[in-house]
Design a protein around this motif. Structure first.
Motif, PDB file in Angstrom:
ATOM      1  N   HIS A  23       0.883  10.920   1.196  1.00 45.14           N
ATOM      2  CA  HIS A  23      -0.565  10.699   1.334  1.00 45.14           C
ATOM      3  C   HIS A  23      -0.909  10.600   2.819  1.00 45.14           C
ATOM      4  O   HIS A  23      -1.571   9.644   3.253  1.00 45.14           O
ATOM      5  CB  HIS A  23      -0.975   9.423   0.588  1.00 45.14           C
ATOM      6  CG  HIS A  23      -0.649   9.451  -0.873  1.00 45.14           C
ATOM      7  ND1 HIS A  23      -1.493  10.004  -1.818  1.00 45.14           N
ATOM      8  CD2 HIS A  23       0.434   9.010  -1.546  1.00 45.14           C
ATOM      9  CE1 HIS A  23      -0.940   9.888  -3.012  1.00 45.14           C
ATOM     10  NE2 HIS A  23       0.227   9.293  -2.887  1.00 45.14           N
ATOM     11  N   ALA A  70      -2.939  12.188   4.827  1.00 43.30           N
ATOM     12  CA  ALA A  70      -4.342  12.236   5.250  1.00 43.30           C
ATOM     13  C   ALA A  70      -5.037  10.893   5.074  1.00 43.30           C
ATOM     14  O   ALA A  70      -6.002  10.591   5.788  1.00 43.30           O
ATOM     15  CB  ALA A  70      -5.089  13.312   4.467  1.00 43.30           C
ATOM     16  N   ASP A  71      -4.552  10.078   4.147  1.00 39.63           N
ATOM     17  CA  ASP A  71      -5.187   8.798   3.874  1.00 39.63           C
ATOM     18  C   ASP A  71      -4.562   7.638   4.633  1.00 39.63           C
ATOM     19  O   ASP A  71      -5.063   6.510   4.561  1.00 39.63           O
ATOM     20  CB  ASP A  71      -5.124   8.487   2.368  1.00 39.63           C
ATOM     21  CG  ASP A  71      -5.857   9.518   1.533  1.00 39.63           C
ATOM     22  OD1 ASP A  71      -6.890  10.023   2.013  1.00 39.63           O
ATOM     23  OD2 ASP A  71      -5.385   9.833   0.422  1.00 39.63           O
ATOM     24  N   PHE A  72      -3.490   7.880   5.355  1.00 35.97           N
ATOM     25  CA  PHE A  72      -2.793   6.773   6.020  1.00 35.97           C
ATOM     26  C   PHE A  72      -3.554   6.323   7.263  1.00 35.97           C
ATOM     27  O   PHE A  72      -3.976   7.149   8.075  1.00 35.97           O
ATOM     28  CB  PHE A  72      -1.378   7.188   6.413  1.00 35.97           C
ATOM     29  CG  PHE A  72      -0.550   6.044   6.938  1.00 35.97           C
ATOM     30  CD1 PHE A  72       0.104   5.207   6.052  1.00 35.97           C
ATOM     31  CD2 PHE A  72      -0.445   5.793   8.295  1.00 35.97           C
ATOM     32  CE1 PHE A  72       0.867   4.134   6.521  1.00 35.97           C
ATOM     33  CE2 PHE A  72       0.309   4.739   8.774  1.00 35.97           C
ATOM     34  CZ  PHE A  72       0.957   3.904   7.884  1.00 35.97           C
ATOM     35  N   PRO A  73      -3.727   5.007   7.455  1.00 32.93           N
ATOM     36  CA  PRO A  73      -4.458   4.487   8.618  1.00 32.93           C
ATOM     37  C   PRO A  73      -3.560   4.427   9.853  1.00 32.93           C
ATOM     38  O   PRO A  73      -2.956   3.397  10.164  1.00 32.93           O
ATOM     39  CB  PRO A  73      -4.866   3.082   8.163  1.00 32.93           C
ATOM     40  CG  PRO A  73      -3.801   2.676   7.200  1.00 32.93           C
ATOM     41  CD  PRO A  73      -3.359   3.929   6.502  1.00 32.93           C
ATOM     42  N   ASN A 113       0.833  -1.198   0.000  1.00 32.13           N
ATOM     43  CA  ASN A 113       0.000   0.000   0.000  1.00 32.13           C
ATOM     44  C   ASN A 113       0.875   1.257   0.000  1.00 32.13           C
ATOM     45  O   ASN A 113       2.017   1.241   0.472  1.00 32.13           O
ATOM     46  CB  ASN A 113      -0.906   0.016   1.235  1.00 32.13           C
ATOM     47  CG  ASN A 113      -1.798  -1.198   1.304  1.00 32.13           C
ATOM     48  OD1 ASN A 113      -2.562  -1.473   0.389  1.00 32.13           O
ATOM     49  ND2 ASN A 113      -1.699  -1.956   2.396  1.00 32.13           N
TER      50      ASN A 113
END
Length: 214
Positions: A59, A61-64, A53
């Protein structure tokens, strides 16, 4: 030494190059499942890395951030430091079963200890450190965050290694030496005296060849 991940058998890896393959093998042999793998450039990862991934640096803001603990499986010290600064995750550890780690030593979160490494009593190893294959860290050492002790390097007693410093393959550091932060100790170097911050030392005996500004 107690299993560092005994209460959580799942862990995530950030980094999918060759260094990550070593960490993955340590974790799998210790009974852990790699739940996710991330990399900042998933199109150029190691051929053995699958289902990678996209990472957080481009990125964020999209990282879990929440979820299973993470190990930053990146060999370059400055990159590990940069990634750790932006992630808001909990971190695991990876310690090979063949490593000898004293029960009186302390190992920081995110640190990896590879096959055949030895960490003797009363040593403190910081966060996100690499103690590589066959490295020897003797008693009462202090190893700073994001350092890398390369394969077959030998640190004698009461040695201090600063944040982000790279001790090269087969280097030897005699007792009581203090090495500053973000230094580079060349492969095979014999360090006989203290080393200031941001300095590169090579040779036998070790000599300063370069000092950088912060």
């Amino acid at each position: 030494m107690n299993n560092p991940n005994k209460d959580n058998k799942k862990i995530r890896i950030y980094g999918a190059g060759g260094h990550s393959q070593v960490i993955k093998e340590v974790l799998v042999k210790n009974g852990y499942t790699i739940s996710d793998t991330f990399d900042d450039k998933p199109e150029t990862v190691h051929y053995a890395s699958k289902n990678v991934n996209v990472g957080a640096r481009e990125h964020l803001a999209d990282f879990p951030h929440e979820g299973d603990p993470v190990i930053i499986a990146v060999g370059i010290n400055s990159d590990r430091a940069e990634i750790a600064k932006i992630l808001k995750c909990s971190y695991g550890k990876a310690i090979h079963k063949s490593a000898i780690v004293s029960e009186t030593s302390k190992i920081g979160d995110g640190t990896v200890v590879f096959a055949g490494a030895i960490i003797q009593p009363n040593t403190t190893v910081g966060k996100h450190v690499i103690v590589n294959t066959g490295a020897s860290i003797d008693h009462d050492n202090i190893i700073g965050d994001f350092a890398h002790i390369s394969p077959k390097a030998a640190l004698c007693g009461h040695v201090e290694v600063g944040e982000g410093t790279h001790i090269g393959v087969g280097a030897v550091v005699i007792p009581l030496v203090k090495i500053g932060k973000w230094c580079t100790i060349g492969a095979g170097t014999i360090v006989l005296k203290d080393v200031p911050d941001y300095t590169t030392v090579v040779g036998n005996p070790g000599k300063i060849i370069k000092t950088l500004k912060k």
